[in-house]
Design an enzyme around this catalytic site. Sequence first.
Site, mmCIF file in Angstrom:
data_model
loop_
_atom_site.group_PDB
_atom_site.id
_atom_site.type_symbol
_atom_site.label_atom_id
_atom_site.label_comp_id
_atom_site.label_asym_id
_atom_site.label_seq_id
_atom_site.Cartn_x
_atom_site.Cartn_y
_atom_site.Cartn_z
ATOM 1 N N GLU A 1 0.866 -1.193 0.000
ATOM 2 C CA GLU A 1 0.000 0.000 0.000
ATOM 3 C C GLU A 1 0.901 1.240 0.000
ATOM 4 O OE1 GLU A 1 -1.555 0.967 3.941
ATOM 5 O OE2 GLU A 1 -3.490 1.530 3.083
ATOM 6 N N LYS B 1 -9.570 2.218 -1.577
ATOM 7 C CA LYS B 1 -9.753 1.665 -0.222
ATOM 8 C C LYS B 1 -11.079 2.096 0.407
ATOM 9 C CE LYS B 1 -7.031 1.279 4.088
ATOM 10 N NZ LYS B 1 -5.717 1.664 4.671
ATOM 11 N N CYS C 1 -4.791 -2.944 3.056
ATOM 12 C CA CYS C 1 -4.457 -2.845 4.469
ATOM 13 C C CYS C 1 -5.619 -3.143 5.407
ATOM 14 C CB CYS C 1 -3.837 -1.486 4.767
ATOM 15 S SG CYS C 1 -2.958 -1.533 6.352
HETATM 16 N N1 CDV Z 1 -2.852 1.495 6.721
HETATM 17 C C1 CDV Z 1 -3.753 0.854 7.511
HETATM 18 O O1 CDV Z 1 -4.892 0.663 7.126
HETATM 19 N N2 CDV Z 1 -3.320 0.501 8.740
HETATM 20 C C2 CDV Z 1 -4.178 -0.109 9.735
HETATM 21 C C3 CDV Z 1 -3.751 0.321 11.118
HETATM 22 C C4 CDV Z 1 -4.206 1.675 11.438
HETATM 23 C C5 CDV Z 1 -4.282 -0.579 12.200
HETATM 24 C C6 CDV Z 1 -4.159 -1.619 9.655
HETATM 25 O O2 CDV Z 1 -5.242 -2.208 9.724
HETATM 26 O O3 CDV Z 1 -3.086 -2.212 9.590
#
Ligand code: CDV
Length: 310
Positions: free
Chosen positions: A48, A125, A170
């Site tokens: 990401e 996202k 993510c």
């Molecule tokens: N970049 C992200 O989405 N990070 C989140 C953190 C904030 C917990 C993740 O789920 O890894």
Amino acid sequence: MSNRKLGLAVAQMGPVHLTDSRSAVVLRLVAMLQEAKARGAEMVVFPELALTTFFPRYWMDESEAQARFFEAQMPNPEVQPLFDEARKLGVGFYLGYAELAEDGRPYNTCILVNRNGEIAGRYRKIHLPGHADLKSDVPFQHLEKKYFDVGNLGFRVFESEAVKYGMCLCNDRRWPETYRVLALQSAEVVMLGYNTPSLNIHWNEPVHLRTSTHLISLQANAYQNGVWVAAAGKCGSEDGHHMIGSSVIVAPTGEIVARTLTEEDEVICVSADLSLGEHFRQHVFNFAKHRRPEHYRLIVDRVGAGEPLP
Ligand code: CDV
């Protein structure tokens, strides 16, 4: 049952610092694309926001963030060498980056690029973590809700070179809805990039749980949906801000078949038997035969938890 194999690689990245140029980052990506290809990869998953540091940790005006960290065109001259190399090698890739869309809206985006170096899919996202306001009592911010709009393209599956790919980013990987919506479109491989800070600024979570909950999410959802999951992290210490590594490729059995050892640029690669996913989808997770959507209404009717049904 078919016996289809996909050379599937994850290209984890070590830190990208504030002072690192896009061109320097792209050189690193090209080197990993070449290594992956030499090890049999046909598809390579990058993290990401792969082109920049994880800038949502810093407070600044939206206009400054967009000028410094967003791409208004893809490919653009700085990223073009990666597309050229992909076409030359005949290898596809997934790449996460901050996108300034044609209508000026900002998204946390990833693209699927096919073996001809053409964009074959795009995802923006949906589950944006963090906050939009300035937190004064924490060591860093997590401002995805300030810098990005919620993705407007849904969870879609893209067929490219006879493989059905789903994409997410993510925090999406922690939500079972992500994988199920993709699996209901017959996804065979779910690709994702992540930046996960080793410290949780929202509550006091032990560091080891950051890796544990990351892996649990990937493994459980791979198994429950009969899909391969390829997860690429950006990790190590970016200007003093540490993020977890443990990039993995997970089989539809839920087992980790490859995992990075370092917190640096590192390629892992497997020959992914796509028929393994078919096996699960025809038996224990035969959706058409066993799912009971009439009993799942709350999943779409309610957002937060509420009272028990009458
Ligand atoms: N970049 C992200 O989405 N990070 C989140 C953190 C904030 C917990 C993740 O789920 O890894």
